[in-house]
Design a protein around this motif. Structure first.
Motif, PDB file in Angstrom:
ATOM      1  N   UNK A 192     -65.657  15.400 -96.452  1.00 17.78           N
ATOM      2  CA  UNK A 192     -65.530  16.762 -95.962  1.00 17.78           C
ATOM      3  C   UNK A 192     -66.729  17.109 -95.094  1.00 17.78           C
ATOM      4  N   UNK A 193     -66.466  17.673 -93.923  1.00 17.71           N
ATOM      5  CA  UNK A 193     -67.542  18.134 -93.043  1.00 17.71           C
ATOM      6  C   UNK A 193     -67.736  19.623 -93.252  1.00 17.71           C
ATOM      7  N   UNK A 194     -68.984  20.044 -93.323  1.00 19.38           N
ATOM      8  CA  UNK A 194     -69.294  21.464 -93.516  1.00 19.38           C
ATOM      9  C   UNK A 194     -69.389  22.207 -92.181  1.00 19.38           C
ATOM     10  N   UNK A 195     -68.988  21.527 -91.120  1.00 19.05           N
ATOM     11  CA  UNK A 195     -68.918  22.123 -89.793  1.00 19.05           C
ATOM     12  C   UNK A 195     -67.791  21.433 -89.050  1.00 19.05           C
ATOM     13  N   UNK A 196     -66.994  22.183 -88.322  1.00 18.08           N
ATOM     14  CA  UNK A 196     -65.834  21.580 -87.663  1.00 18.08           C
ATOM     15  C   UNK A 196     -66.244  20.555 -86.604  1.00 18.08           C
ATOM     16  N   UNK A 197     -67.399  20.742 -86.028  1.00 19.09           N
ATOM     17  CA  UNK A 197     -67.930  19.747 -85.103  1.00 19.09           C
ATOM     18  C   UNK A 197     -69.208  19.151 -85.692  1.00 19.09           C
ATOM     19  N   UNK A 198     -69.138  18.820 -86.974  1.00 19.91           N
ATOM     20  CA  UNK A 198     -70.299  18.335 -87.717  1.00 19.91           C
ATOM     21  C   UNK A 198     -70.348  16.820 -87.752  1.00 19.91           C
ATOM     22  N   UNK A 199     -71.079  16.238 -86.823  1.00 17.75           N
ATOM     23  CA  UNK A 199     -71.136  14.780 -86.716  1.00 17.75           C
ATOM     24  C   UNK A 199     -72.284  14.168 -87.516  1.00 17.75           C
ATOM     25  N   UNK A 200     -73.080  15.009 -88.156  1.00 17.25           N
ATOM     26  CA  UNK A 200     -74.182  14.523 -88.981  1.00 17.25           C
ATOM     27  C   UNK A 200     -74.076  15.135 -90.374  1.00 17.25           C
ATOM     28  N   UNK A 201     -74.612  14.444 -91.352  1.00 18.54           N
ATOM     29  CA  UNK A 201     -74.506  14.888 -92.744  1.00 18.54           C
ATOM     30  C   UNK A 201     -75.082  16.283 -92.956  1.00 18.54           C
ATOM     31  N   UNK A 205     -71.637  28.337 -91.306  1.00 23.12           N
ATOM     32  CA  UNK A 205     -71.231  29.179 -92.422  1.00 23.12           C
ATOM     33  C   UNK A 205     -69.747  29.518 -92.356  1.00 23.12           C
ATOM     34  N   UNK A 206     -69.260  29.914 -91.180  1.00 26.03           N
ATOM     35  CA  UNK A 206     -67.854  30.307 -91.097  1.00 26.03           C
ATOM     36  C   UNK A 206     -66.939  29.118 -91.436  1.00 26.03           C
ATOM     37  N   UNK A 207     -67.245  27.950 -90.879  1.00 24.86           N
ATOM     38  CA  UNK A 207     -66.414  26.772 -91.149  1.00 24.86           C
ATOM     39  C   UNK A 207     -66.427  26.433 -92.636  1.00 24.86           C
ATOM     40  N   UNK A 208     -67.618  26.471 -93.232  1.00 23.93           N
ATOM     41  CA  UNK A 208     -67.763  26.174 -94.660  1.00 23.93           C
ATOM     42  C   UNK A 208     -67.004  27.206 -95.505  1.00 23.93           C
ATOM     43  N   UNK A 209     -67.168  28.483 -95.165  1.00 23.65           N
ATOM     44  CA  UNK A 209     -66.516  29.553 -95.918  1.00 23.65           C
ATOM     45  C   UNK A 209     -64.993  29.427 -95.817  1.00 23.65           C
ATOM     46  N   UNK A 210     -64.493  29.129 -94.613  1.00 22.44           N
ATOM     47  CA  UNK A 210     -63.048  28.987 -94.429  1.00 22.44           C
ATOM     48  C   UNK A 210     -62.477  27.902 -95.337  1.00 22.44           C
TER      49      UNK A 210
END
Length: 394
Positions: A271-280, A285-290
């Motif tokens: 699971x990525x905590x950002x929609x364009x999260x290419x690094x660990x 916040x919005x992507x994670x909250x969603x």
């Protein structure tokens, strides 16, 4: 006022622009891309495989578009001088429990009209000498290509057809107007009679802005890769895949020879905590909250708790990642692989916890929303674009 406005400059958006220009040569077409280059996200960070269509449910859009897309992608590369190679791949069983699953996969390939061949252990090792397995199947039509180069050619053709292609245009608001839609970006406004949403990782949010009420939400999964060091590339001739776990919606860690000669090993699926999260450490916040507040995610997490935990552990432990690679090629050691790029899969998830396992295109008045187009969308891109254009009546 444009006749068509497309959101998203990945491979599906560009293919759609090209297909619309061919279908409606007199139409005014605009494509809005928020980055300053094409294929900056899902397309540009994938494994570069021209898929055969063996994995997909017979009769599904994925099965049909991938099988036809395999042929049309190869023909497109030939026509336009893009480097590609139809090198084939082997899918192998490494345990007794995987043998019936391998046979099921062979039967699915037959049902999908794909040329597949059963292989003994010895026949597999004639193709890939360093594999350890019990049996395998050969999928001859699988190939490799650089999809960024493909996208560049799509863009050139769309521009030759007089489509207007715009960079650095992030859509922040969509308003319905009497003649269609007004797309408001960080740079200006674009009015269109027909809207086509190909926004990938943000396709559900674009659909929401247009009041389309999508039936699924994008949940981003990061796929992390290692790369074989140059002196160890001899271990892999072409493409080597494991039998996928039928209870887990990803293909498993595999070896892929890229068109530039490098060999990538992976991906895992975390699971990525950002929609364009290419690094660990990437976090939004919005992507994670969603994701965390979406009931469908928690239903999925409970259903796949064990393999999901294994994927997370493999993400943080190189030793565990290498151990999974050694199931296919025992000679691979930790010092033989180095970290390389990651990709993020724009996977649509339903509220009931079921992944959307086919391409999802939502039709609305004067609009079409491509809300699930992960792999094999790149392979299928010419067919998806053509299908979108054919659905539109002017």
């Amino acid at each position: 006022m444009y006749d068509f406005a497309i959101i998203g400059g990945g491979i599906v958006g560009l293919s759609t622009a090209m297909a619309l220009g061919k279908q409606f040569p007199d139409a005014k077409i605009a494509l809005l891309e928020k980055e300053n280059s094409w294929a900056a996200h899902q397309t540009g960070n994938n494994s570069g495989v021209i898929h055969s269509g063996i994995y997909y449910k017979p009769g599904s859009f994925k099965a049909k578009f991938c099988r036809e897309g395999n042929l049309s992608m190869v023909a497109f590369c030939q026509e336009h001088g893009i480097d590609y190679e139809v090198c084939g791949k082997v899918i192998v069983a490494t345990t007794e429990a995987e043998l019936p699953l391998l046979n099921n996969l062979y039967q699915r390939g037959v049902e999908n009209g794909i040329e597949v061949a059963k292989l003994t252990k010895e026949q597999v090792q004639e193709i890939e000498p360093h594999i350890s397995c019990l049996a395998g199947i050969l999928v001859r039509s699988t190939g490799i290509v650089n999809y960024r180069q493909v996208c560049q050619k799509y863009a050139e053709i769309a521009q030759q057809q007089e489509a207007a292609l715009y960079f650095k245009q992030k859509v922040v608001e969509i308003k319905e107007i009497s003649e269609g839609y007004c797309l408001i970006t960080n740079q200006g406004e674009y009015s269109t009679r027909f809207l086509i949403n190909c926004a990938g990782l943000f396709s559900d949010r674009m659909a929401e802005l247009a009041q389309a009420k999508p039936s699924a939400k994008i949940v981003p999964f990061r796929g992390e890769y290692y790369e074989l060091t140059p002196e160890k590339r001899y271990l892999v001739k072409n493409l080597i895949y494991p039998v996928p776990n039928p209870n887990f919606p990803f293909l498993g860690v595999h070896f892929t020879r890229m068109i530039d000669g490098s060999v990538h090993a992976g991906p895992n699926a975390v699971l990525s905590f950002k929609r364009e999260g290419y690094h660990k450490t990437d976090f939004d916040f919005r992507d994670f909250f969603d994701t965390m507040t979406y009931p469908g995610f928690w239903k999925l997490a409970v259903q796949h708790a064990t393999p999901g935990l294994e994927e997370m552990m493999r993400s943080w432990s190189k030793a565990l990642f290498v151990r999974s690679l050694q199931q296919l090629i025992p000679e691979v050691q930790a010092e033989d692989v180095i970290p390389t790029h990651a990709g993020v899969r724009a996977q649509a998830l339903q509220n009931n916890g079921k992944l959307v396992d086919d391409f999802l295109i939502i039709n609305r008045p004067n609009a079409m929303h491509v809300c699930n187009a992960p792999s094999p969308a790149a392979t299928s891109s010419l067919e998806i674009g053509k299908a979108i254009a054919l659905q539109i009546v002017r």
